[in-house]
Write a protein that holds these residues in place. Structure first.
Motif, PDB file in Angstrom:
ATOM      1  N   GLU A 301       4.505 -32.161  16.893  1.00 12.55           N
ATOM      2  CA  GLU A 301       4.927 -33.261  17.770  1.00 12.55           C
ATOM      3  C   GLU A 301       6.440 -33.453  17.713  1.00 12.55           C
ATOM      4  N   THR A 302       6.997 -33.367  16.508  1.00  8.88           N
ATOM      5  CA  THR A 302       8.444 -33.523  16.345  1.00  8.88           C
ATOM      6  C   THR A 302       9.210 -32.422  17.071  1.00  8.88           C
ATOM      7  N   LEU A 303       8.792 -31.189  16.873  1.00 11.27           N
ATOM      8  CA  LEU A 303       9.496 -30.068  17.494  1.00 11.27           C
ATOM      9  C   LEU A 303       9.343 -30.091  19.011  1.00 11.27           C
ATOM     10  N   THR A 304       8.167 -30.503  19.494  1.00  8.59           N
ATOM     11  CA  THR A 304       7.975 -30.648  20.935  1.00  8.59           C
ATOM     12  C   THR A 304       8.883 -31.749  21.486  1.00  8.59           C
ATOM     13  N   GLY A 305       9.054 -32.823  20.732  1.00  9.26           N
ATOM     14  CA  GLY A 305       9.959 -33.885  21.139  1.00  9.26           C
ATOM     15  C   GLY A 305      11.386 -33.384  21.276  1.00  9.26           C
ATOM     16  N   MET A 306      11.798 -32.495  20.385  1.00  7.98           N
ATOM     17  CA  MET A 306      13.137 -31.908  20.469  1.00  7.98           C
ATOM     18  C   MET A 306      13.265 -31.010  21.696  1.00  7.98           C
ATOM     19  N   LYS A 307      12.197 -30.286  21.971  1.00 10.07           N
ATOM     20  CA  LYS A 307      12.193 -29.449  23.182  1.00 10.07           C
ATOM     21  C   LYS A 307      12.274 -30.336  24.428  1.00 10.07           C
ATOM     22  N   ARG A 308      11.505 -31.413  24.440  1.00 12.63           N
ATOM     23  CA  ARG A 308      11.498 -32.328  25.583  1.00 12.63           C
ATOM     24  C   ARG A 308      12.867 -32.978  25.776  1.00 12.63           C
ATOM     25  N   ALA A 309      13.569 -33.224  24.684  1.00  7.57           N
ATOM     26  CA  ALA A 309      14.884 -33.852  24.761  1.00  7.57           C
ATOM     27  C   ALA A 309      15.957 -32.900  25.272  1.00  7.57           C
ATOM     28  N   GLY A 310      15.618 -31.599  25.353  1.00 12.19           N
ATOM     29  CA  GLY A 310      16.568 -30.661  25.945  1.00 12.19           C
ATOM     30  C   GLY A 310      16.886 -29.422  25.141  1.00 12.19           C
ATOM     31  N   ALA A 311      16.288 -29.268  23.958  1.00  9.08           N
ATOM     32  CA  ALA A 311      16.623 -28.123  23.114  1.00  9.08           C
ATOM     33  C   ALA A 311      16.091 -26.817  23.698  1.00  9.08           C
ATOM     34  N   ASP A 312      16.955 -25.828  23.788  1.00  9.95           N
ATOM     35  CA  ASP A 312      16.536 -24.470  24.130  1.00  9.95           C
ATOM     36  C   ASP A 312      16.148 -23.701  22.878  1.00  9.95           C
ATOM     37  N   MET A 313      16.749 -24.081  21.750  1.00 17.20           N
ATOM     38  CA  MET A 313      16.487 -23.452  20.450  1.00 17.20           C
ATOM     39  C   MET A 313      16.385 -24.545  19.406  1.00 17.20           C
ATOM     40  N   ILE A 314      15.514 -24.333  18.421  1.00 20.79           N
ATOM     41  CA  ILE A 314      15.339 -25.310  17.352  1.00 20.79           C
ATOM     42  C   ILE A 314      15.472 -24.609  16.011  1.00 20.79           C
ATOM     43  N   ILE A 315      16.484 -24.993  15.263  1.00 20.51           N
ATOM     44  CA  ILE A 315      16.646 -24.493  13.896  1.00 20.51           C
ATOM     45  C   ILE A 315      15.841 -25.420  12.998  1.00 20.51           C
ATOM     46  N   THR A 316      14.880 -24.862  12.277  1.00 23.94           N
ATOM     47  CA  THR A 316      13.987 -25.713  11.497  1.00 23.94           C
ATOM     48  C   THR A 316      13.436 -24.997  10.278  1.00 23.94           C
ATOM     49  N   TYR A 317      13.337 -25.732   9.178  1.00 20.23           N
ATOM     50  CA  TYR A 317      12.726 -25.200   7.962  1.00 20.23           C
ATOM     51  C   TYR A 317      11.215 -25.109   8.103  1.00 20.23           C
ATOM     52  N   HIS A 318      10.679 -25.694   9.144  1.00 19.58           N
ATOM     53  CA  HIS A 318       9.250 -25.579   9.451  1.00 19.58           C
ATOM     54  C   HIS A 318       8.954 -24.308  10.247  1.00 19.58           C
ATOM     55  N   ALA A 319       9.940 -23.491  10.525  1.00 17.84           N
ATOM     56  CA  ALA A 319       9.788 -22.407  11.499  1.00 17.84           C
ATOM     57  C   ALA A 319       8.582 -21.510  11.210  1.00 17.84           C
ATOM     58  N   LYS A 320       8.458 -21.080   9.977  1.00 16.96           N
ATOM     59  CA  LYS A 320       7.374 -20.149   9.643  1.00 16.96           C
ATOM     60  C   LYS A 320       6.001 -20.778   9.864  1.00 16.96           C
ATOM     61  N   ASP A 321       5.837 -21.993   9.356  1.00 14.80           N
ATOM     62  CA  ASP A 321       4.560 -22.682   9.527  1.00 14.80           C
ATOM     63  C   ASP A 321       4.302 -22.979  10.990  1.00 14.80           C
ATOM     64  N   ALA A 322       5.325 -23.485  11.681  1.00 16.28           N
ATOM     65  CA  ALA A 322       5.143 -23.830  13.095  1.00 16.28           C
ATOM     66  C   ALA A 322       4.773 -22.604  13.917  1.00 16.28           C
ATOM     67  N   ALA A 323       5.392 -21.475  13.618  1.00 18.80           N
ATOM     68  CA  ALA A 323       5.080 -20.242  14.348  1.00 18.80           C
ATOM     69  C   ALA A 323       3.621 -19.853  14.155  1.00 18.80           C
ATOM     70  N   ARG A 324       3.145 -19.971  12.952  1.00 21.40           N
ATOM     71  CA  ARG A 324       1.748 -19.639  12.658  1.00 21.40           C
ATOM     72  C   ARG A 324       0.791 -20.603  13.364  1.00 21.40           C
ATOM     73  N   TRP A 325       1.135 -21.881  13.341  1.00 24.43           N
ATOM     74  CA  TRP A 325       0.283 -22.878  13.992  1.00 24.43           C
ATOM     75  C   TRP A 325       0.242 -22.644  15.497  1.00 24.43           C
ATOM     76  N   LEU A 326       1.371 -22.280  16.073  1.00 22.93           N
ATOM     77  CA  LEU A 326       1.427 -22.066  17.522  1.00 22.93           C
ATOM     78  C   LEU A 326       0.616 -20.842  17.943  1.00 22.93           C
ATOM     79  N   ARG A 327       0.467 -19.898  17.028  1.00 26.40           N
ATOM     80  CA  ARG A 327      -0.250 -18.666  17.371  1.00 26.40           C
ATOM     81  C   ARG A 327      -1.722 -18.715  16.970  1.00 26.40           C
ATOM     82  N   SER A 328      -2.126 -19.800  16.283  1.00 26.24           N
ATOM     83  CA  SER A 328      -3.511 -19.878  15.812  1.00 26.24           C
ATOM     84  C   SER A 328      -4.398 -20.571  16.838  1.00 26.24           C
TER      85      SER A 328
END
Length: 328
Positions: A301-328
């Motif tokens: 939800e947080t990362l989607t909020g950043m995307k909605r606010a205008g981010a084209d790229m998100i630097i995040t320490y959650h990257a690995k987990d988020a990537a796995r969740w998005l692909r599951s």
């Protein structure tokens, strides 16, 4: 027309319906994973204030690179912790500096992985500031123009080591122009600059300073990083960097500055990154470890909020987990 003719719930009636009308999508291609590298052998140090994030020695980088690429991550942001520090951050621009060594190793392991080199001196100076410090009349001053010379040397050495993107985070005036000129003269005209254009002086950096061992040894960074109360100033900073040759802009931190991210996205046509910084990560992790929140739901939800606010790229320490969740 009004209720009952207009019923907004019609478009929320099922998961499939919600997917059809969804306005913003978070994708693994949006994510950039920070990596901390350190001297030594066999090192994988978990950062106490950032559970799940580690300092890696170069001989163990393969483990992290493999996990990131298997998760679908396509870009990393590289930070280095030197063996020795001095007043002018020599380790930042040496040919065998820790970031330069790590860049070459990552490019051996995964040539297609985009390596973004953080270009700053704070991890490499014994005083912890982002530039050259002069002590005069009982006060310490970061010398803007003298610092630029060392930042250019750092950027060029990172490009020579194979960095794909230079990301200067120092917030010295004129840093983009100086680095652009230095890269061009060194034969790296095609290397883009991702400018930390809008970097606030923030309490949200605390855990990072432990991870990168970069806390100022005196004073603070408020004379060069931005005042958190200012918004119009962010537009001036971004405009300056665009005029100086920046290819991409960054807003840092993320959560408390989504309004600034939206301002930049609406005003400028360059790609915009946002940095989901260390304390933002640590607060989520701490609550999740205590069972107070649903970590996966909160992060996405947080990362989607950043995307909605205008981010084209998100630097995040959650990257690995988020990537796995998005692909599951």
């Amino acid at each position: 027309m009004s209720f009952p003719t207009i019923r907004h719930r019609r478009l929320r009636s099922s998961a499939a319906m919600r997917n059809l009308v969804r306005e913003h999508y978070l994708h693994v291609n949006d994510l950039i994973a920070p990596i901390f590298v350190i001297y030594g052998e066999g090192v994988k140090n978990e950062i106490p204030s950032m559970p799940g994030v580690y300092q890696w020695s170069i001989d163990r980088l393969e483990e992290e690179v493999r996990e990131l690429t298997e998760a679908g991550i396509q870009a990393v942001l590289l930070f280095g912790i030197p063996e020795h520090k001095d007043s002018v951050g020599t380790g930042a621009y040496g040919e065998d500096g820790i970031v330069q060594q790590a860049t070459r190793r990552i490019k051996e392991l995964a040539p297609e992985l985009v390596v973004i080199a953080d270009t700053c001196l704070c991890e490499f100076t014994d005083h912890g500031h982002c530039g050259v410090v002069h002590h005069t009349a009982g006060s310490a001053v970061v010398d803007n123009d003298e610092s630029l010379e060392l930042l250019v040397r750092t950027a060029v050495s990172q490009a020579q080591a194979g960095a794909d993107i230079i990301a200067p985070s120092n917030m010295m005036d004129g840093f983009v122009a100086a680095i652009r000129k230095g890269l061009d003269e060194a034969g790296f005209a095609d290397i883009p600059i991702l400018s930390y254009a809008v970097k606030y002086s923030s309490a949200y950096y605390g855990p990072f300073r432990e991870a990168a061992q970069s806390a100022p040894q005196f004073g603070d960074r408020k004379t060069y990083q931005m005042d958190s109360a200012n918004a119009r100033e962010a537009l001036r900073e971004a405009q300056s960097d665009i005029e100086e040759g920046a290819d991409m802009l960054m807003v840092k931190p993320g959560l408390a500055y989504l309004d600034i991210l939206r301002l930049l996205k609406d005003r400028f046509d360059l790609p915009v990154a946002v940095y989901n910084v260390s304390a933002e990560y640590s607060m989520v992790k701490a609550a999740a470890l205590r069972g107070w929140i649903d970590e996966r739901a909160i992060v996405l939800e947080t990362l989607t909020g950043m995307k909605r606010a205008g981010a084209d790229m998100i630097i995040t320490y959650h990257a690995k987990d988020a990537a796995r969740w998005l692909r599951s």
